[in-house]
Design an enzyme around this catalytic site. Structure first.
Site, PDB file in Angstrom:
ATOM      1  CG  HIS A  43      10.899   9.330   1.003  1.00 19.18           C
ATOM      2  ND1 HIS A  43      10.911   8.369   0.010  1.00 19.18           N
ATOM      3  CD2 HIS A  43      11.075  10.509   0.368  1.00 19.18           C
ATOM      4  CE1 HIS A  43      11.088   8.959  -1.165  1.00 19.18           C
ATOM      5  NE2 HIS A  43      11.178  10.258  -0.967  1.00 19.18           N
ATOM      6  CD  GLU A  70      13.332   5.060   1.814  1.00 17.34           C
ATOM      7  OE1 GLU A  70      13.505   3.845   1.909  1.00 17.34           O
ATOM      8  OE2 GLU A  70      12.218   5.582   1.559  1.00 17.34           O
ATOM      9  CG  HIS A 190       7.696  -0.342  -2.801  1.00 12.82           C
ATOM     10  ND1 HIS A 190       7.696   1.022  -2.583  1.00 12.82           N
ATOM     11  CD2 HIS A 190       6.513  -0.612  -3.394  1.00 12.82           C
ATOM     12  CE1 HIS A 190       6.579   1.552  -3.055  1.00 12.82           C
ATOM     13  NE2 HIS A 190       5.843   0.578  -3.542  1.00 12.82           N
TER      14      HIS A 190
END
Length: 237
Positions: A43, A70, A190
């Site tokens: 990310h 991401e 997550h």
């Protein structure tokens, strides 16, 4: 089998804390794959507090499994996706200042933006997944904007699992099935860990992949990276 994509952001956080190149992120990615990871997730945030832009391009040269990038789809992110062409781009609605991803897309309010963005990424030959809460209307909205997959935002599941795992997983199982019925692939991520990921997999057996970073890195401090990846793979069989 549900694939395990290892999010290596935290390794970059450790490296950046001291400067230099320890741990070597390219070696980490190669070793994760060697130890059984079926994908590498990163990310690259605008402030480069963990993954840097240079990291993205260097990793693209060494990752041999599924490369998943991401991020919030601003022009910087879209340029990276169009140049690197990873296997998957996961769109998250994070503003730059947040510590970590904390909400999924409202696919109804942002339908025009998402549709345009998804079309652009798919035109580059990249599969698109969007980060989303387990809300039926938003899953239906995800299908309408043309995404290939969704990534269920599982923080609420991880928190609720400790109190009532059946109640915690129910909205995810229901919306996961809805997504499948609508022709969407289903990812999840997550706060998934060794305690809760197996039950999620059992309730959504058709899940394509999970992305796990923070918990996996914490576990690796005790079990070692190779053993930890093997443990997660075992939970996902």
């Amino acid at each position: 089998m549900t694939k395990l994509s290892v999010n290596i952001n935290k390794f970059a956080t450790i490296r950046n804390a001291r400067g230099g190149n320890n741990p070597d992120l390219l070696k980490v990615a190669r070793d994760c794959e060697k130890f059984g990871a079926q994908g590498i997730t990163i990310h690259p945030r605008p402030d480069e507090r963990h993954i840097t832009t240079d990291d993205v391009y260097q990793l693209s040269e060494v990752v041999t499994t599924e490369f998943n990038i991401e991020g919030y789809p601003d022009e910087r992110f879209l340029k990276i996706i169009e140049e690197v062409k990873p296997a998957q781009a996961t769109l998250v609605p994070d503003p730059p200042e947040v510590l970590t991803s904390n909400a999924g897309w409202d696919t109804i309010t942002h339908s025009s933006f998402l549709k345009e963005t998804i079309n652009r990424i798919q035109a580059a030959g990249v599969r698109v997944s969007i980060f989303i809460d387990p809300i039926p209307e938003r899953i239906e909205g995800a299908a309408k904007v043309g995404t290939d997959r969704i990534e269920l935002y599982t923080e609420a599941y991880a928190t609720g699992y400790l109190k009532d795992k059946e109640a915690a997983v129910r909205p995810y199982a229901n919306t996961g099935k809805l997504a499948k019925d609508l022709g969407l692939g289903v990812n999840a991520g997550h706060d998934l860990d060794l305690n809760n990921v197996k039950y999620m997999k059992e309730q959504i057996p058709f899940m394509d992949e999970v992305s796990i970073g923070h918990a996996l890195v914490c576990d690796a401090l005790y079990y070692g990276l190779e053993n930890t990846i093997e443990l997660y793979r075992r939970e996902l069989q």
